[in-house]
Design an enzyme around this catalytic site. Structure first.
Site, mmCIF file in Angstrom:
data_model
loop_
_atom_site.group_PDB
_atom_site.id
_atom_site.type_symbol
_atom_site.label_atom_id
_atom_site.label_comp_id
_atom_site.label_asym_id
_atom_site.label_seq_id
_atom_site.Cartn_x
_atom_site.Cartn_y
_atom_site.Cartn_z
ATOM 1 N N GLY A 87 0.827 -1.211 0.000
ATOM 2 C CA GLY A 87 0.000 0.000 0.000
ATOM 3 C C GLY A 87 0.855 1.253 0.000
ATOM 4 N N VAL A 104 4.327 0.881 1.936
ATOM 5 C CA VAL A 104 4.408 -0.306 2.792
ATOM 6 C C VAL A 104 4.680 -1.532 1.922
ATOM 7 C CG1 VAL A 104 3.213 -1.765 4.468
ATOM 8 C CG2 VAL A 104 2.776 0.695 4.443
ATOM 9 N N ASP A 147 -5.892 10.323 13.945
ATOM 10 C CA ASP A 147 -6.059 9.990 12.525
ATOM 11 C C ASP A 147 -6.796 8.664 12.369
ATOM 12 O OD1 ASP A 147 -5.905 10.698 9.871
ATOM 13 O OD2 ASP A 147 -3.871 9.936 9.560
ATOM 14 N N LYS A 191 7.151 -0.424 6.576
ATOM 15 C CA LYS A 191 6.682 0.898 6.164
ATOM 16 C C LYS A 191 7.895 1.804 5.982
ATOM 17 C CE LYS A 191 4.028 4.548 8.463
ATOM 18 N NZ LYS A 191 3.024 4.780 9.513
ATOM 19 N N PHE A 233 2.638 9.199 3.851
ATOM 20 C CA PHE A 233 3.847 8.969 4.643
ATOM 21 C C PHE A 233 4.920 8.226 3.877
ATOM 22 C CE2 PHE A 233 0.715 5.623 5.316
ATOM 23 C CZ PHE A 233 1.435 4.522 4.889
ATOM 24 N N GLY A 234 4.528 7.400 2.880
ATOM 25 C CA GLY A 234 5.483 6.549 2.180
ATOM 26 C C GLY A 234 4.826 5.287 1.670
#
Length: 301
Positions: free
Chosen positions: A10, A17, A131, A31, A14-15
């Site tokens: 995914g 995975v 979040d 991650k 943030f980046g």
């Protein structure tokens, strides 16, 4: 560990995975954070510091991390069923295995509530997630939910009921009104309760709470639509309700969620109360006042 980042699980702001395998054959999720995301590494350090304080069946387990210069990665337990998001919003899976039955929806709702209650009251320090959304709820092989992604979390003492924040944090559609403007009240653990309520309503509706593609203007904003149905004591008209047990479960989830998204934080339940509502009888749960929320109107061409 990831075989040169061969399998991507995914991607988010943030980046990325990736799927990985340990030497003992155990599977992990790696991650890898964007280099540009928080150049001082504050968000990364925040996530490591926060999640290392936790141990709960409904909170994802951090197994390790890498912090070498600009290269930062977090190693989590692998969740075979991925995020809750695909089970809610996958429109191409109307009758496929991606459609969960109501008992599973209920157990997922209860598991997330227990995880949040633990973060708010079960740790030595109170952890506010900030979040909560379907993308950040991961599901294991048995569909047990795990709260993940603590990059925006805030740690405070158990006695602190109100916290100060310089900037809004979270994802639009799930952020509590007081996080945007203090005119609505103080920011506290009740801000997570609001996000949780919005997310459960999306689980129930099987769609985003704001849906500009529907034909009927009154259906654009799901919380208002479903509240009106409850008010008039009409059938909810939701798919896959097969029996009376499903009907009771769904009504309980909706009424509980509408309490969670009350505009005034003081009118929202604690997560302990949320669990009590979910586990109690439908008769013991009262319909709340209508949440005063902005309902977007369709722009006229």
């Amino acid at each position: 560990m990831t075989n040169s980042f061969a399998v991507k699980l995914g991607q988010g702001g943030f980046g990325v995975v990736y799927k990985g395998k340990l030497e003992d054959g155990g599977l992990v999720a790696v991650k890898v954070l964007n280099e540009s995301k928080g150049k001082d590494g504050q968000e990364f350090i925040n996530e490591v510091a926060t999640i290392s304080k936790t141990s709960h069946v409904n909170v994802v387990t951090l197994l390790g991390f890498c912090f070498e210069g600009a290269r930062r990665a977090l190693i989590y337990e692998f969740m075979p069923n991925g995020s809750l998001e695909k089970f809610i919003f996958d429109e191409n899976a109307a009758e496929s295995s991606h459609r969960l039955n109501w008992e599973t929806h209920y157990q997922i709702s209860l598991g997330i509530a227990r995880g949040l209650e633990y973060l708010h009251n079960g740790c030595n320090t109170r952890i506010l997630h900030f979040d909560i959304k379907p993308h950040n709820i991961l599901l294991d092989a048995d569909f047990v939910p795990k709260i993940s992604d603590f990059g925006l979390a805030k740690i405070c003492t158990r006695k602190e009921s109100v916290i100060s924040m310089l900037d809004p944090r979270g994802t639009v559609g799930y952020i509590a009104p007081e996080v945007f403007s203090r005119n609505f009240g103080e920011v506290s653990h009740k801000s997570d309760v609001y996000s949780y309520g919005m997310m459960i309503l999306e689980m129930v509706g099987g769609r985003k709470n704001i849906n500009l593609r529907v034909d009927n203007t009154s259906e654009i904003y799901f919380p208002h639509w479903v509240y009106k149905r409850l008010e008039l004591d009409e059938e909810l008209g939701l798919k896959r309700i097969r029996n009376e047990e499903d009907r009771v479960t769904v009504r309980k989830m909706i009424i509980m969620s509408l309490w969670c998204i009350q505009t005034d934080p003081s009118n929202r339940p604690t997560m302990s109360k949320v669990i009590e509502m979910l586990e109690g009888s439908l008769d013991s749960v009262q319909v709340p006042p209508k949440p005063f929320l902005y309902s977007p109107s369709r722009s006229r061409a």
